[in-house]
Design a protein around this motif. Structure first.
Motif, PDB file in Angstrom:
ATOM      1  N   ASP A   1       0.811  -1.213   0.000  1.00  0.00           N
ATOM      2  CA  ASP A   1       0.000   0.000   0.000  1.00  0.00           C
ATOM      3  C   ASP A   1       0.840   1.256   0.000  1.00  0.00           C
ATOM      4  O   ASP A   1       1.733   1.416   0.808  1.00  0.00           O
ATOM      5  CB  ASP A   1      -0.950   0.012   1.203  1.00  0.00           C
ATOM      6  N   PRO A   2       0.558   2.141  -0.944  1.00  0.00           N
ATOM      7  CA  PRO A   2       1.211   3.446  -0.919  1.00  0.00           C
ATOM      8  C   PRO A   2       0.696   4.237   0.287  1.00  0.00           C
ATOM      9  O   PRO A   2      -0.507   4.339   0.491  1.00  0.00           O
ATOM     10  CB  PRO A   2       0.766   4.108  -2.223  1.00  0.00           C
ATOM     11  N   THR A   3       1.615   4.743   1.098  1.00  0.00           N
ATOM     12  CA  THR A   3       1.225   5.483   2.293  1.00  0.00           C
ATOM     13  C   THR A   3       1.955   6.812   2.354  1.00  0.00           C
ATOM     14  O   THR A   3       2.981   7.011   1.718  1.00  0.00           O
ATOM     15  CB  THR A   3       1.556   4.702   3.586  1.00  0.00           C
ATOM     16  N   THR A   4       1.408   7.701   3.149  1.00  0.00           N
ATOM     17  CA  THR A   4       2.051   8.966   3.479  1.00  0.00           C
ATOM     18  C   THR A   4       2.110   9.025   4.995  1.00  0.00           C
ATOM     19  O   THR A   4       1.123   8.714   5.665  1.00  0.00           O
ATOM     20  CB  THR A   4       1.251  10.156   2.920  1.00  0.00           C
ATOM     21  N   ARG A   5       3.270   9.410   5.507  1.00  0.00           N
ATOM     22  CA  ARG A   5       3.455   9.404   6.959  1.00  0.00           C
ATOM     23  C   ARG A   5       4.088  10.706   7.414  1.00  0.00           C
ATOM     24  O   ARG A   5       4.977  11.242   6.757  1.00  0.00           O
ATOM     25  CB  ARG A   5       4.350   8.235   7.356  1.00  0.00           C
TER      26      ARG A   5
ATOM     27  N   LEU B   1       4.490   2.355  -5.118  1.00  0.00           N
ATOM     28  CA  LEU B   1       5.074   1.219  -5.817  1.00  0.00           C
ATOM     29  C   LEU B   1       6.348   1.635  -6.551  1.00  0.00           C
ATOM     30  O   LEU B   1       7.215   0.811  -6.827  1.00  0.00           O
ATOM     31  CB  LEU B   1       4.064   0.626  -6.799  1.00  0.00           C
ATOM     32  N   ALA B   2       6.482   2.921  -6.849  1.00  0.00           N
ATOM     33  CA  ALA B   2       7.642   3.423  -7.579  1.00  0.00           C
ATOM     34  C   ALA B   2       8.824   3.745  -6.666  1.00  0.00           C
ATOM     35  O   ALA B   2       9.932   3.921  -7.150  1.00  0.00           O
ATOM     36  CB  ALA B   2       7.260   4.667  -8.374  1.00  0.00           C
ATOM     37  N   GLY B   3       8.608   3.844  -5.371  1.00  0.00           N
ATOM     38  CA  GLY B   3       9.704   4.151  -4.457  1.00  0.00           C
ATOM     39  C   GLY B   3       9.257   4.961  -3.258  1.00  0.00           C
ATOM     40  O   GLY B   3       8.077   5.016  -2.935  1.00  0.00           O
ATOM     41  N   THR B   4      10.230   5.607  -2.621  1.00  0.00           N
ATOM     42  CA  THR B   4       9.983   6.373  -1.406  1.00  0.00           C
ATOM     43  C   THR B   4      10.576   7.766  -1.547  1.00  0.00           C
ATOM     44  O   THR B   4      11.641   7.931  -2.130  1.00  0.00           O
ATOM     45  CB  THR B   4      10.633   5.673  -0.192  1.00  0.00           C
ATOM     46  N   GLU B   5       9.863   8.734  -0.997  1.00  0.00           N
ATOM     47  CA  GLU B   5      10.357  10.105  -0.972  1.00  0.00           C
ATOM     48  C   GLU B   5      10.146  10.648   0.428  1.00  0.00           C
ATOM     49  O   GLU B   5       9.057  10.523   0.995  1.00  0.00           O
ATOM     50  CB  GLU B   5       9.590  10.950  -1.982  1.00  0.00           C
ATOM     51  N   SER B   6      11.203  11.228   1.007  1.00  0.00           N
ATOM     52  CA  SER B   6      11.103  11.799   2.352  1.00  0.00           C
ATOM     53  C   SER B   6      11.530  13.255   2.327  1.00  0.00           C
ATOM     54  O   SER B   6      12.400  13.650   1.555  1.00  0.00           O
ATOM     55  CB  SER B   6      11.997  11.036   3.332  1.00  0.00           C
TER      56      SER B   6
END
Length: 187
Positions: free
Chosen positions: A43-47, A62-67
């Motif tokens: 699941d794509p999430t935002t935290r 699904l494409a990756g992570t961005e912080s």
């Protein structure tokens, strides 16, 4: 930006984890398919994490992570609010009223009453289940970081305005405490 459903809401005046975070809010895309994907761990999430020194926004897909990490002293204000979709809810009621009045002209009283009551019920349910919470931070540069959430019916997590205010107050107190620590250590 579409609203996310709240998957996790942890807010405390004391650290809620071993990394000294005071706030941890996680949201996922809404809908049954997104929920099934979350059960499978896809699941794509935002935290949002708020600790003693910084605020961290993390988006997974699904494409990756961005912080994005913001130092607390780089934040000048916080905000929160609610949006209640009264216009859309009223439109369900209005459509049902229009259809029911057309049925009344044809002297179909029972179907007219059923359509009218169904429209009113759908409008009320839509109004109460689709209110959105907005919460965010304004950086000293003027850049706004925000996120919109709505109630999660499946996870049964609902956040009200008082809880959002509480989170903003905690963030403000952390910013003030950080400013005092910085001022004291530099003197």
């Amino acid at each position: 930006m579409s609203a996310l459903v709240i998957k996790e809401w942890k807010v405390g005046t004391k650290a809620i984890d071993d990394k000294n975070n005071f706030i941890s809010i996680t949201g996922r895309q809404s809908g049954l398919i997104a929920w099934i994907l979350s059960l499978m761990g896809v699941d794509p999430t935002t935290r949002i994490l708020v600790g003693l020194d910084r605020v961290e926004f993390t988006s997974n897909s699904l494409a990756g992570t961005e912080s994005r990490m913001l130092p607390l002293q780089g934040i000048c204000s916080t905000y929160y609010g609610y949006h209640k979709p009264w216009k859309k809810a009223l439109s369900f009621f209005a459509i049902a009223f229009f259809i029911a009045s057309s049925l009344m002209k044809e002297q179909l009283f029972t179907p007219a009453v059923v359509v009218f009551l169904a429209g009113a019920l759908i409008g009320l349910v839509y109004y109460f289940l689709n209110r959105e919470l907005t919460m965010g931070f304004v950086e000293n540069s003027g850049f706004i970081n925000g996120i919109r959430f709505k109630r999660s019916v499946i996870e049964n997590i609902d956040v009200n305005e008082e809880q959002a205010k509480s989170a903003c107050v905690i963030i403000q107190k952390l910013i003030e405490a950080k400013d005092k620590r910085t001022t004291t250590s530099s003197s």
